[in-house]
Design a protein around this motif. Structure first.
Motif, PDB file in Angstrom:
ATOM      1  N   LYS A   1       0.829  -1.212   0.000  1.00  0.00           N
ATOM      2  CA  LYS A   1       0.000   0.000   0.000  1.00  0.00           C
ATOM      3  C   LYS A   1       0.863   1.262   0.000  1.00  0.00           C
ATOM      4  CE  LYS A   1      -4.019  -1.982   2.363  1.00  0.00           C
ATOM      5  NZ  LYS A   1      -4.782  -2.012   3.647  1.00  0.00           N
ATOM      6  N   ALA A   2       2.056   1.170   0.592  1.00  0.00           N
ATOM      7  CA  ALA A   2       2.944   2.343   0.628  1.00  0.00           C
ATOM      8  C   ALA A   2       3.412   2.735  -0.761  1.00  0.00           C
ATOM      9  CB  ALA A   2       4.149   2.054   1.528  1.00  0.00           C
ATOM     10  N   PHE A   3       3.303   1.863  -1.716  1.00  0.00           N
ATOM     11  CA  PHE A   3       3.747   2.154  -3.092  1.00  0.00           C
ATOM     12  C   PHE A   3       2.559   2.292  -4.046  1.00  0.00           C
ATOM     13  CE2 PHE A   3       7.246   0.032  -0.999  1.00  0.00           C
ATOM     14  CZ  PHE A   3       8.324   0.823  -1.346  1.00  0.00           C
ATOM     15  N   ASP A   4       1.346   2.451  -3.485  1.00  0.00           N
ATOM     16  CA  ASP A   4       0.155   2.669  -4.314  1.00  0.00           C
ATOM     17  C   ASP A   4       0.089   4.147  -4.661  1.00  0.00           C
ATOM     18  OD1 ASP A   4      -2.183   2.411  -5.643  1.00  0.00           O
ATOM     19  OD2 ASP A   4      -3.425   1.935  -3.888  1.00  0.00           O
ATOM     20  N   ILE A   5       0.936   4.561  -5.625  1.00  0.00           N
ATOM     21  CA  ILE A   5       1.160   5.988  -5.909  1.00  0.00           C
ATOM     22  C   ILE A   5       0.901   6.316  -7.375  1.00  0.00           C
ATOM     23  CG2 ILE A   5       2.790   6.344  -4.007  1.00  0.00           C
ATOM     24  CD1 ILE A   5       5.051   5.804  -5.976  1.00  0.00           C
ATOM     25  N   GLN A   6       0.070   5.507  -8.023  1.00  0.00           N
ATOM     26  CA  GLN A   6      -0.321   5.765  -9.417  1.00  0.00           C
ATOM     27  C   GLN A   6       0.874   5.740 -10.370  1.00  0.00           C
ATOM     28  OE1 GLN A   6      -3.668   6.204 -10.568  1.00  0.00           O
ATOM     29  NE2 GLN A   6      -3.870   5.282  -8.548  1.00  0.00           N
ATOM     30  N   CYS A   7       1.696   4.692 -10.223  1.00  0.00           N
ATOM     31  CA  CYS A   7       2.790   4.493 -11.172  1.00  0.00           C
ATOM     32  C   CYS A   7       2.775   3.044 -11.636  1.00  0.00           C
ATOM     33  CB  CYS A   7       4.136   4.864 -10.563  1.00  0.00           C
ATOM     34  SG  CYS A   7       4.649   3.767  -9.216  1.00  0.00           S
ATOM     35  N   ARG A   8       3.686   2.693 -12.494  1.00  0.00           N
ATOM     36  CA  ARG A   8       3.751   1.328 -13.006  1.00  0.00           C
ATOM     37  C   ARG A   8       4.742   0.523 -12.158  1.00  0.00           C
ATOM     38  NH1 ARG A   8       4.658   2.268 -19.366  1.00  0.00           N
ATOM     39  NH2 ARG A   8       6.077   3.865 -18.564  1.00  0.00           N
ATOM     40  N   VAL A   9       4.236  -0.604 -11.632  1.00  0.00           N
ATOM     41  CA  VAL A   9       5.013  -1.373 -10.660  1.00  0.00           C
ATOM     42  C   VAL A   9       5.005  -2.854 -11.044  1.00  0.00           C
ATOM     43  CG1 VAL A   9       5.274  -2.017  -8.218  1.00  0.00           C
ATOM     44  CG2 VAL A   9       4.337   0.245  -8.829  1.00  0.00           C
TER      45      VAL A   9
END
Length: 1188
Positions: A257-265
């Motif tokens: 959730k800490a990387f749920d920042i609207q980028c491609r992962v």
């Protein structure tokens, strides 16, 4: 190393020496291949941490740019972000336009992008997995908007290497991620550690951004996780909008959730469900738990600087033991690099589940295999952790439905499915979605680890025996209940279970007999030896019956066991109890005089079996035949291991390679096939035989065919075309065989010769004219040499032709020995034991003979096509037209001294005494213990006592009948039939009238005789075909006839006219019988069908068992040859391939008795319908008595 990079290292040397821990960094550098094991050891030998750091830097200054980049990446991955920033500006610069490829497949531009992003380099030992890599790249190409690609799999499956490899692609980076690829290693972190990781990533991104845009400034590190998340969101959306973020080894939803920042992962994980808690598009790639065997062997070979084909045999065993786990293979490979002689030790360590010993310093997060596996389990809730540990009771390589675990856990099926879904999501369990309901299974390593971790609790878990319901989804318990009881040391309970006829019946019906036999073999050491032998012998010799459908009555089968057998004792008790409730069971009263010599009887195919062979280790048997299939089964139990639809026509031969890894087959379809190999047939006619060389030195395959000239070929199986062709035979070659040392090849041909060839040159060495051994027959018909076999020492060769076997000296070609069999049989095959002086001979008269022991193996019911000894000579297998493969123990077989009776017989029942008269195989009448009568010149077909017992009547192939005063030997000869007299009956029209004799023959006539004078009274032409049976009604007013013209007729004894014509049978009507009240007539045909007729009006009353065809070719396992009604007319007895008792009113079978042989001809019934006597086609006498 570039000068700028070297200067930067020297300038930063003091800071680096002060802070870094060299051991952490070296793991990554070893994986990148820039540091060797010896260099690592030298650095570790330094006494202090600071001296180790100084030694690492000193070594680094002597290396190249790749070492500098690897050292930089190691600093980033180990969270030395501030120190990495000191080196960042001096990273070797490469031109984006440079297209020169590196050995790892990327260009200089790709290398630079990945290095800047902290993406790990390929490990020093790397094997490509192109299918998986392409699948990940396909998902990344489609990731045009913010979203997630999940790469999931169990611990050590190679997820991280796969993610890095997928990013190592020039087109992917330039087209989709020109903003870069940024790698962040996560692992199991708390909030503070996660904050440090995100701070490090933000620092790296800002630093790279400042290099590109000097006007941008560095910010202070974010102070909280929320602030770090926003800083990272800003950087990815504003400064790196077309980049890819790779998160390696995610464990927890709070982390993702800490990387749920609207980028491609792209992220790697063991828990596939983590993506459910974030927004955006989602796709996933499952990573298989194991490498292919060749890939795993390649990794091991790279570690030890060798070639896969030169690795010791333990290498394959290691791969198989760990199921190709990349983690285990890499850990053991790294250990072997330092200790190359420890193959056996590490294999033993793996087999003994000593996971703590499989330990090596590496770039992996866990020092030992057990730590990696334990980490996966620790993330489960306490409740689920207990349930997961319960999976210890599962067996390896077995998939089970949720219902099995519902029984184990005592939970509702829906609850079980939810728990299993959690395990699957976390890669702790695997699911087979190709089956409904879903099947679940554990990787071997997971199961081994559970067993090791939970060893103390195993006995308690195993002892909680599950119920044995017949539910199809609970077959697991039927298969493995014995396994669990043995594991729990429940020896007494295990014996009670396995020595129960009820358990045998239930499991055999559901699983088949082979699984049961395996149980007795597997747990033989803890079972009572004598009783185990009783049950194992019963199953081994009756397994082919237990494969039939409808399923036979196990109690009735068991009543044929020796009286001393525990199986018989239990069966008799059950039969007696069921008889009180109306059940019908037969006890074989005279079975004590017979002893079965077979060890195992298997029915692997429907149809004739033309060839069968042992594997070289003796554990497997392959068979083939008219069914066009190849089947491999265990030699101990008959359990099927493999079945292949091998050819488009009959498969004539099969053979194992010397290492048992390949199987060759040849067929009437003119093709030769090597399974797990490749071969193209060049034969233009039927291929009769194939055989591999005996040794592994040089693997060749020999084939022979019906071709006119190119009929014998040698193949190198690694090449698509034949290596050599032997020219010499001008007629079909029936068999080929290598000498023990593979120097010569023998061929047996229809041209009457046996030829020996030099394998190396394909030149003819010797030719033996076997046809010369038959001077009296050579001019009449051609002599066909069927086969040949070499003695164990290679000095003699044995061949078979017609009814003889010849032994020749190889050097001189002189005949040493001649073995002649009966003129009425032909030798089908012969085989010399590879380790003793025994020779087995297969005959057309259903027998197998073993020379040197002078033993015969009787039991087959038709022509025996092949025989072969096991490598150690302890076993002999034979295959036959009777659809069975039999395995014999050579130290038990012997020549029987019992008289072999023919099936034509009569029985006199007198106050409980039974007198049997039958012809033997020398056309002598055997009256049990009383007299031998000679007179007939050909086979005696039928014999019968008159009611008072003083007169015996016989009929014969010599067209005559004889009426004997058997006590004195006097006889009256009745002559008149033109063909053999198959049978006869006594005809009495009234109690006061004289008894006449009614006879019938293949000449289509019925004749009536005066027995005293021999005068012929009537001569009737009854049918257009041969008359096959006749019966007289109880009152003597009617008699019935049946014929090959498919009809039955009822005749008047007064007018000698036909009064009823009965049509409906679809085959020859072979038998008939009136009921005792004269109201019904039963008729049986060659298709096994029995019809019941109303005698008064000729209407059809019932067809017995019309819709219940057995596994054999007919309803009755053969022709219906005899019929008898019970005195109360409620039960009908019939004989054919076996004996059946029928309910007359319902037309349903009440009981079936399976004889050792087949093709029963006649059965004799006592007046009270309680005793039954018959003889089968191999001469065995059966006296059966109803169980009361």
């Amino acid at each position: 190393m570039e000068e700028g990079a070297r200067s930067c290292l020297l300038q930063s040397r003091s800071s680096l020496e002060q802070d870094i821990r060299a051991s952490y960094l070296m793991d990554h550098m070893i994986s990148d291949g820039v540091l060797t094991g010896d260099e690592e050891d030298r650095i570790r030998s330094k006494p202090t941490r600071k001296e180790q750091a100084a030694a690492l830097l000193e070594l680094l200054l002597r290396k190249d740019n790749q070492a500098y980049i690897s050292f930089y990446n190691a600093l980033v991955r180990e969270s030395y972000g501030d120190l990495a920033s000191l080196l960042h500006n001096s990273l070797p610069l490469v031109s984006p336009e440079a297209e020169k490829s590196f050995s790892d497949g990327g260009t200089r531009y790709v290398q630079a992008v990945l290095s800047e992003g902290g993406v790990p380099q390929r490990p020093v030992v790397f094997v490509s997995r192109p299918a998986l890599v392409n699948r990940v790249r396909e998902k990344l190409y489609r990731l045009q908007e913010p979203g997630w690609v999940t790469v999931f799999g169990m611990a050590g499956s190679g997820k991280s290497v796969l993610a890095a490899e997928a990013a190592r692609d020039h087109a992917l980076i330039t087209e989709c991620f020109p903003g870069g690829v940024h790698w962040l290693s996560i692992g199991q972190l708390d909030r503070s550690d996660l904050l440090v990781r995100i701070q490090s990533l933000c620092f790296r991104l800002e630093q790279q951004s400042q290099e590109k845009d000097p006007s941008s400034s560095l910010h202070r590190p974010p102070g909280s996780l929320e602030e770090a998340k926003e800083r990272l969101r800003f950087l990815m959306l504003r400064r790196y909008p077309r980049s890819l973020l790779i998160l390696d080894d995610i464990w927890d939803s709070s982390v993702i959730k800490a990387f749920d920042i609207q980028c491609r992962v792209l992220f790697t994980t063991r828990d596939r469900s983590l993506a459910d808690c974030v927004s955006g598009s989602k796709s996933e790639v499952a990573v298989e738990s194991g490498l292919e065997e060749d890939q795993a062997l390649e990794i091991l070979a790279l570690y030890v600087n060798g070639k896969p084909q030169r690795l010791p045999e333990q290498a394959r065993s290691i791969v198989r033991e760990c199921k190709g786990s990349p983690l285990v293979v890499s850990l053991i490979g790294a250990l072997l690099r330092e200790f190359p002689d420890r193959w056996a030790y590490y294999l033993h360590t793996l087999q003994q589940k000593k996971f703590k010993r499989i330990r090596k310093s590496s770039s992996y997060d866990y020092d030992a295999l057990d730590q990696a596996m334990a980490a996966s389990i620790q993330v489960l809730s306490e409740e689920h952790r207990e349930l997961y540990i319960d999976l210890t009771v599962l067996e390896k390589d077995v998939k089970v439905p949720a219902k099995v675990l519902s029984v184990l856990w005592d939970l509702e099926p829906e609850e079980v499915e939810d728990v299993l879904q959690d395990f699957v999501n976390k890669s702790l369990l695997f699911r087979d979605c190709h089956h409904r309901p879903y099947l679940y299974y554990l990787h071997d390593l997971q199961l081994d680890f559970l067993a090791e971790m939970n060893r103390s609790g195993l006995e308690q878990r195993y002892s909680q025996g599950p119920p044995t319901s017949g539910d199809e989804e609970c077959l697991y318990w039927f298969r493995f209940l014995t396994y669990h009881m043995a594991k729990a040391n429940l020896t007494q309970e295990l014996c009670s279970l396995m020595f129960s006829l009820d358990w045998v019946r239930t499991k055999a019906q559901i699983m088949g007999p082979a699984h049961l036999i395996n149980d007795y073999v597997e747990y033989g050491a803890i079972l009572d030896k004598e009783v185990r032998g009783h049950f194992q012998e019963f199953l081994s010799l009756n397994g082919h019956q237990l494969e039939q459908r409808p399923f036979p009555d196990v109690v009735q089968l068991a009543l044929s066991q020796p009286d001393s057998s525990e199986v018989y004792r239990q069966a008799l008790l059950q039969a007696q109890e069921r008889a009180t409730r109306g059940g019908l069971y037969l006890d074989w009263m005279n079975k004590s005089s017979l002893k079965s010599l077979s060890r195992l009887v298997v029915q692997p195919h429907q149809g004739s079996i033309y060839a069968a062979c042992f594997s070289h280790d003796g554990t497997k048997i392959a068979s083939c035949g008219s069914s066009k299939t190849l089947r491999v089964f265990k030699s101990t139990s008959g359990e099927k291991m493999l079945e292949i639809q091998a050819h488009d026509d009959e498969v004539l031969c099969c053979a194992f390679s010397p290492d048992d890894r390949l199987l060759a087959t040849c067929s009437s379809d003119r093709k030769v096939k090597v399974w797990c190999g490749t071969l193209h047939s060049e034969h233009e006619e039927q291929v009769n035989h194939c055989q591999f060389t005996n040794t592994r030195r040089r693997l060749l395959l020999a084939t022979c065919s019906n071709d006119k000239f190119l009929n014998t070929k040698l193949w190198n199986i690694n090449k698509p075309s034949s290596q050599n062709t032997m020219f010499g035979h001008l007629e079909p070659v029936n068999h080929c065989c290598f000498s023990p040392d593979d120097a010569y090849l023998s061929t047996s041909s229809s041209d009457g010769t046996l030829k020996l060839w030099e394998v190396s040159s394909a030149n003819e060495w010797k030719s033996i004219d076997v046809a010369d051994m038959f001077p009296e027959q050579r001019e009449q018909t051609a002599v066909m040499v069927k086969c040949s076999t070499w003695s164990a020492d290679g000095r003699t060769i044995i061949c078979a032709a017609r009814n003889a076997v010849f032994v020749f000296d190889v050097e001189t070609a002189a005949m040493l020995l001649e073995i002649r069999t009966s003129r009425l049989s032909t030798v089908q095959y012969c085989h010399a034991c590879p380790s003793t002086h025994m020779v087995a001979i297969a005959l057309s008269n259903y027998y197998t003979i073993i020379r040197k022991k002078m033993a015969d193996c009787s039991g087959h019911l038709s022509w025996v096509h092949g025989v072969q000894f096991s490598p150690d000579g302890s076993l002999l297998l034979s295959c036959s037209d009777d659809q069975t493969v039999r395995v014999w123990e050579t130290n038990r077989v012997h020549t029987s001294s019992a008289v072999c009776l023919k099936r034509d017989s009569d029985v006199l029942f007198n106050n409980g005494d039974i007198t049997v008269v039958a012809a033997d195989n020398r056309n002598r009448l055997q009256v049990r213990g009383l007299a031998t009568l000679q007179g007939h010149t050909r086979t005696v077909l039928h014999c019968q006592f008159t009611p008072e017992g003083h007169t015996l009547i016989t009929s014969s192939e010599d067209t005559t009948m004889r009426v004997w005063r058997w006590r004195t030997g006097e006889c009256v000869v009745l002559e008149g039939h033109k063909e053999q007299v198959r049978c006869f009956s006594l005809l009495t029209t009234s109690p006061s009238s004289e008894t006449h004799l009614l006879s019938w023959s293949f000449d289509g006539t019925i004749k009536v005789w005066d027995m005293s004078s021999g005068e012929r009274l009537q001569d009737l032409v009854c049918h257009q075909g041969a008359v096959l049976a006749c019966d007289v009604s109880p009152d003597g007013q009617l008699f019935a006839t049946t014929s090959a013209d498919k009809t039955a007729k009822v005749w008047s004894s007064a007018s000698w006219e036909c009064v009823r014509l009965l049509n409906g049978h679809q085959d020859c009507v072979r038998s008939c019988r009136f009921s005792w009240d004269g109201r019904r007539l039963a008729t049986g045909d060659d298709n096994g069908e029995i019809r019941l007729w109303n005698v008064k009006d000729g209407t059809l009353l019932k067809i017995c068992s019309r819709d219940n065809k057995d596994a054999m070719d007919s309803l009755h396992g053969g022709w219906v040859t005899d019929l008898h009604f019970s005195p109360d007319n409620t039960v009908l007895l019939s004989t054919g391939g076996y004996i059946k008792w029928w309910n007359v009113e319902k037309g349903e079978a009440l009981q079936t008795f399976y004889p050792t042989g087949a093709n029963l001809k006649r059965i004799h019934v006592s007046p009270d319908f309680s005793t039954f006597v018959t003889i089968d086609n191999i001469g065995i006498l059966y006296v059966l008595k109803k169980v009361e």
